[in-house]
Design an enzyme around this catalytic site. Sequence first.
Site, short mmCIF file in Angstrom:
data_model
loop_
_atom_site.label_atom_id
_atom_site.label_comp_id
_atom_site.label_asym_id
_atom_site.label_seq_id
_atom_site.Cartn_x
_atom_site.Cartn_y
_atom_site.Cartn_z
N TYR A 8 -11.97 1.10 6.70
CA TYR A 8 -12.57 0.95 8.04
C TYR A 8 -11.54 0.13 8.82
CZ TYR A 8 -16.87 2.69 6.03
OH TYR A 8 -17.80 3.49 5.41
N ASN A 54 4.25 3.75 -1.05
CA ASN A 54 2.80 3.53 -0.98
C ASN A 54 2.09 4.61 -0.16
OD1 ASN A 54 1.75 1.49 -2.53
ND2 ASN A 54 2.18 -0.14 -1.06
N LYS A 90 8.10 4.16 -10.86
CA LYS A 90 6.98 3.68 -11.67
C LYS A 90 6.32 4.87 -12.36
CE LYS A 90 5.94 1.60 -7.80
NZ LYS A 90 5.21 1.02 -6.69
N GLY A 133 3.52 4.83 -14.32
CA GLY A 133 2.14 4.54 -14.74
C GLY A 133 2.13 3.83 -16.08
N GLY A 182 -3.56 -2.40 -6.73
CA GLY A 182 -2.80 -3.64 -6.61
C GLY A 182 -1.76 -3.78 -7.72
N ASP A 185 1.75 -3.33 -6.51
CA ASP A 185 2.23 -4.52 -5.78
C ASP A 185 2.60 -5.62 -6.77
OD1 ASP A 185 1.55 -3.11 -3.46
OD2 ASP A 185 -0.49 -3.94 -3.50
N ASP A 201 -7.40 -7.06 -6.00
CA ASP A 201 -6.00 -6.67 -5.80
C ASP A 201 -5.03 -7.78 -6.21
OD1 ASP A 201 -7.34 -4.63 -4.66
OD2 ASP A 201 -6.30 -4.69 -2.73
#
Length: 317
Positions: free
Chosen positions: A104, A165, A224, A226, A254, A257, A293
């Site tokens: 939102y 991202n 990355k 996983g 998160g 990050d 996160d």
Amino acid sequence: MDVVTIGETMALFTPETSGLMRYAHTYSRKFGGSESNVAIGLTRLGHRSGWISRIGDDELGKAMVSFIRGEGVDVSEVQVEKSAQTGIYFKELRREDDVRVLYYRKNSAASRMSKIDLNEEYIAQAKYLHITGITPALSDSCYEMLKEAVHLAKQNRVTVVFDPNLRKTLWSEEKARQVLIEFVKESDIVLPGIAEGKFLYGVDDPQQVGERFLEDGPTTCVLKLGPRGAQYFTREKTEFVPSFTVKKVIDPVGSGDGFCSGFLSGLLEGLSLYDAVRRGNGVGAMVAMVNGDVEGLPDKRDLELFINETDKDDVNR
Ligand code: KDG
């Protein structure tokens, strides 16, 4: 300042119960934003970070800045936007393997950021400028601002680190592909996920993905992979770095990050690329085991304990 980052952070509401959110009655309130997550990850590991953003003139915005300041991040470049509200997002933990994010944030305070939010001196004194592909998706003015931030960084020899991202719900795939590649081309270090590599270049073999990123200009690409770990690529060398075992994934949001903050802290301390990526893997794994996160971001001591504990018998090789 070691790292300066720019982006939107939102109030994050998570139902206390798992399953469909329509049945949830109580929520926890946390905060999340890719760039401030990285900034917090860095301060926990003992580095100096600063976060540029805008918040609404509202209670959630005030609580957010207090929280991020309390984590040791410099918030002196955060502006208050009177005519818009702080964005919020919900994280629906439907099942262990089904986490959904609902935003939102349209026309939020942070989406009003523009070039006037940039202070050249602030960017120039950092070693790294960290940016993500979320910010240009927020608005045209955010896109222009991010381009200018990269320009200022380059002009002042600040290393640009870009995490694509990809957030498909924020823009069209076509626009996302075009703009994200534009930022890849201007960056020194890129930190994509394998799925983002496939989205951007249409190839899914890690070796090919890494090579495609380097062809576009960055000197280092860390891909990355996983739960498997990550692979770094430079013009001279590539190495796969295995992950650490995550006994139970509680909340993967998160984690990327966390990876980024661990990796950058390794670079700041002069570790080899292999060891910096390994540290990134460790922080990413720790974040995934905790709800929130940033709540799983470790300090130095916890990170070392985790890495050494896991080394004993749990490293995936
Ligand atoms: O990487 C985690 C982020 O996705 C989360 O903190 C919220 O910044 C956010 C976003 O735009 O999705």
